[in-house]
Scaffold this motif. Structure first.
Motif, PDB file in Angstrom:
ATOM      1  N   GLN A  77       0.825  -1.217   0.000  1.00  0.00           N
ATOM      2  CA  GLN A  77       0.000   0.000   0.000  1.00  0.00           C
ATOM      3  C   GLN A  77       0.857   1.265   0.000  1.00  0.00           C
ATOM      4  OE1 GLN A  77      -3.809   0.083   0.284  1.00  0.00           O
ATOM      5  NE2 GLN A  77      -3.149  -1.741  -0.780  1.00  0.00           N
ATOM      6  N   ILE A  78       1.970   1.197   0.692  1.00  0.00           N
ATOM      7  CA  ILE A  78       2.847   2.369   0.740  1.00  0.00           C
ATOM      8  C   ILE A  78       3.557   2.537  -0.601  1.00  0.00           C
ATOM      9  CG2 ILE A  78       4.857   3.366   1.917  1.00  0.00           C
ATOM     10  CD1 ILE A  78       3.768   2.074   4.468  1.00  0.00           C
ATOM     11  N   ALA A  79       3.926   1.423  -1.212  1.00  0.00           N
ATOM     12  CA  ALA A  79       4.544   1.503  -2.538  1.00  0.00           C
ATOM     13  C   ALA A  79       3.577   2.157  -3.531  1.00  0.00           C
ATOM     14  CB  ALA A  79       4.940   0.098  -3.021  1.00  0.00           C
ATOM     15  N   VAL A  80       2.326   1.742  -3.489  1.00  0.00           N
ATOM     16  CA  VAL A  80       1.342   2.340  -4.398  1.00  0.00           C
ATOM     17  C   VAL A  80       1.181   3.833  -4.080  1.00  0.00           C
ATOM     18  CG1 VAL A  80      -1.080   2.342  -5.106  1.00  0.00           C
ATOM     19  CG2 VAL A  80       0.105   0.183  -4.765  1.00  0.00           C
ATOM     20  N   SER A  81       1.135   4.170  -2.791  1.00  0.00           N
ATOM     21  CA  SER A  81       0.986   5.579  -2.406  1.00  0.00           C
ATOM     22  C   SER A  81       2.121   6.416  -2.965  1.00  0.00           C
ATOM     23  CB  SER A  81       0.964   5.731  -0.883  1.00  0.00           C
ATOM     24  OG  SER A  81      -0.049   4.936  -0.333  1.00  0.00           O
ATOM     25  N   ALA A  82       3.337   5.882  -2.896  1.00  0.00           N
ATOM     26  CA  ALA A  82       4.478   6.612  -3.446  1.00  0.00           C
ATOM     27  C   ALA A  82       4.289   6.821  -4.946  1.00  0.00           C
ATOM     28  CB  ALA A  82       5.774   5.848  -3.175  1.00  0.00           C
ATOM     29  N   GLY A  83       3.828   5.775  -5.610  1.00  0.00           N
ATOM     30  CA  GLY A  83       3.579   5.876  -7.047  1.00  0.00           C
ATOM     31  C   GLY A  83       2.566   6.973  -7.349  1.00  0.00           C
ATOM     32  N   LEU A  84       1.519   7.057  -6.552  1.00  0.00           N
ATOM     33  CA  LEU A  84       0.500   8.084  -6.769  1.00  0.00           C
ATOM     34  C   LEU A  84       1.105   9.471  -6.555  1.00  0.00           C
ATOM     35  CD1 LEU A  84      -2.591   6.494  -4.948  1.00  0.00           C
ATOM     36  CD2 LEU A  84      -2.007   6.401  -7.380  1.00  0.00           C
ATOM     37  N   ASP A  85       2.008   9.572  -5.571  1.00  0.00           N
ATOM     38  CA  ASP A  85       2.652  10.868  -5.311  1.00  0.00           C
ATOM     39  C   ASP A  85       3.467  11.338  -6.517  1.00  0.00           C
ATOM     40  OD1 ASP A  85       1.616  11.136  -2.810  1.00  0.00           O
ATOM     41  OD2 ASP A  85       3.346  10.267  -1.777  1.00  0.00           O
ATOM     42  N   TYR A  86       4.048  10.401  -7.232  1.00  0.00           N
ATOM     43  CA  TYR A  86       4.937  10.779  -8.336  1.00  0.00           C
ATOM     44  C   TYR A  86       4.260  10.783  -9.703  1.00  0.00           C
ATOM     45  CZ  TYR A  86       9.023  10.944  -5.362  1.00  0.00           C
ATOM     46  OH  TYR A  86       9.932  11.310  -4.406  1.00  0.00           O
ATOM     47  N   ALA A  87       3.027  10.307  -9.750  1.00  0.00           N
ATOM     48  CA  ALA A  87       2.363  10.202 -11.057  1.00  0.00           C
ATOM     49  C   ALA A  87       1.948  11.569 -11.581  1.00  0.00           C
ATOM     50  CB  ALA A  87       1.133   9.306 -10.925  1.00  0.00           C
TER      51      ALA A  87
END
Ligand code: UDP
Ligand code: MG
Length: 312
Positions: A77-87
């Motif tokens: 979930q944190i990995a996905v959150s990071a991805g959303l931050d950078y998208a």
């Protein structure tokens, strides 16, 4: 480079060396069909295999391949959150990297979105390859969760979905530590729909979600979206108090009316039951305050507006 990116694909990766290249190819095939601008954001969540080397080799060759490399394993979930931050895309896709989420579905989800939806998620019609215990626990969990929460968290749905940038912006304003993204996304509202698919076995490698992680994840889902566990003390307190009341009447009745009693029994029973009830209700009251505290600590926005004609 200011060109607008139409779709960002967020891909959490944990020990997926056998899947990265194939996923990349299948994504490319989909985007050849879609013919829109794209970026792939790989988040390497502390993989212990050669995943990051594979990702870097792709990034070297293709400008649209981006990566974030975590210092250790922080969890899906944190990995996905990071991805959303950078998208940076206008629309964002979240997809597993083990090919259990067929990339080809992005095409259908994207088309479905055009009908006027802000979120299109992929709902699992079946789960191949998952052990029976996982199938049963997952089915049960999703149903219990939907019973005890006030919002409609879709059942049998992972994080595989496409959503508008504005949803992602809202998620970024929800700085909760314990993430349960599919719940948060449901919570935001807007027009959400789904398409169904059959979930296959992972292409290569092993699950990064052993039961311990799954249990924690499920627990996060419940505690982030339901105060039911906290309210449990209140409910049981009232039930205990009610039973105590009935027993009190009975104890008094046997003591004073039929006069058939063991000395001390009536007073002892009444004391125990009364105190038990009072204690449980008090615990429940404390629980209610903790529920309010936890709601405030979550710092979720109070409301989300889709449209208004009032300038601010
Ligand atoms: N994953 C991750 N960090 C973790 C565990 C998993 O980034 O700590 C990724 C994994 O690479 C995959 C996705 O999250 O892309 C889903 O994990 P997995 O397939 O292991 O879970 P399952 O499908 O078995 O529930
Ligand atoms: Mg998987």
């Amino acid at each position: 480079m200011n060109s607008v990116i139409e779709i960002s694909v967020v891909i959490p990766v944990y020990n997926e060396e056998g899947n990265v290249f194939l996923l990349f190819e299948r994504l490319n095939n989909v985007f050849d069909k879609l013919n829109v601008s794209k970026e792939y954001i790989f988040i390497n969540d502390g993989s212990k295999d050669k995943s990051i080397e594979r990702i870097k080799s792709l990034a070297k060759e293709y400008g649209y391949v981006k990566f974030v490399n975590f210092s250790r394993n922080f969890g899906h979930q944190i990995a996905v959150s990071a991805g959303l931050d950078y998208a940076n895309g206008e629309k964002i896709v979240i997809i597993d990297s083990d090919l259990q989420d067929p990339p080809e579905l992005i095409y259908d989800m994207y088309i479905k979105m055009k009908e006027g939806y802000e979120v299109v998620y992929a709902k699992r019609k079946s789960r191949e390859g998952d052990p029976l215990t996982k199938k049963i626990t997952a089915k049960l969990f999703y149903r219990i969760l939907s019973k005890i929460t006030e919002i409609n968290i879709p059942v049998d749905t992972g994080d595989y979905r496409i959503m508008e940038k504005k949803i992602v912006e809202i998620l970024k304003n929800m700085p909760e530590q314990e993430k349960y993204l599919r719940g948060q996304i449901a919570w935001t509202g807007f027009r959400q729909t789904f398409i169904e698919f059959n979930r296959h076995e992972r292409h290569s490698g092993n699950t990064g979600y052993p039961y311990s992680k799954m249990f924690r994840f499920a627990f996060n889902g419940i505690t982030s979206f339901s105060n039911f566990p906290l309210k449990f003390a209140t409910y049981s307190g009232f039930i205990a108090a009610f039973i105590a009341f009935l027993l009190m009447i009975y104890a008094l009745y046997s003591r004073f009316i039929i006069k058939d009693y063991v000395p001390g029994w009536a007073s002892l029973m009444i004391c125990i039951l009364f105190l038990g009830g009072v204690q449980l209700i008090s615990l429940g009251i404390i629980g209610e305050y903790i529920a309010r505290l936890s709601a405030n600590i979550k710092k979720r926005p109070l409301y989300i507006i889709d449209e208004t004609n009032i300038a601010k």
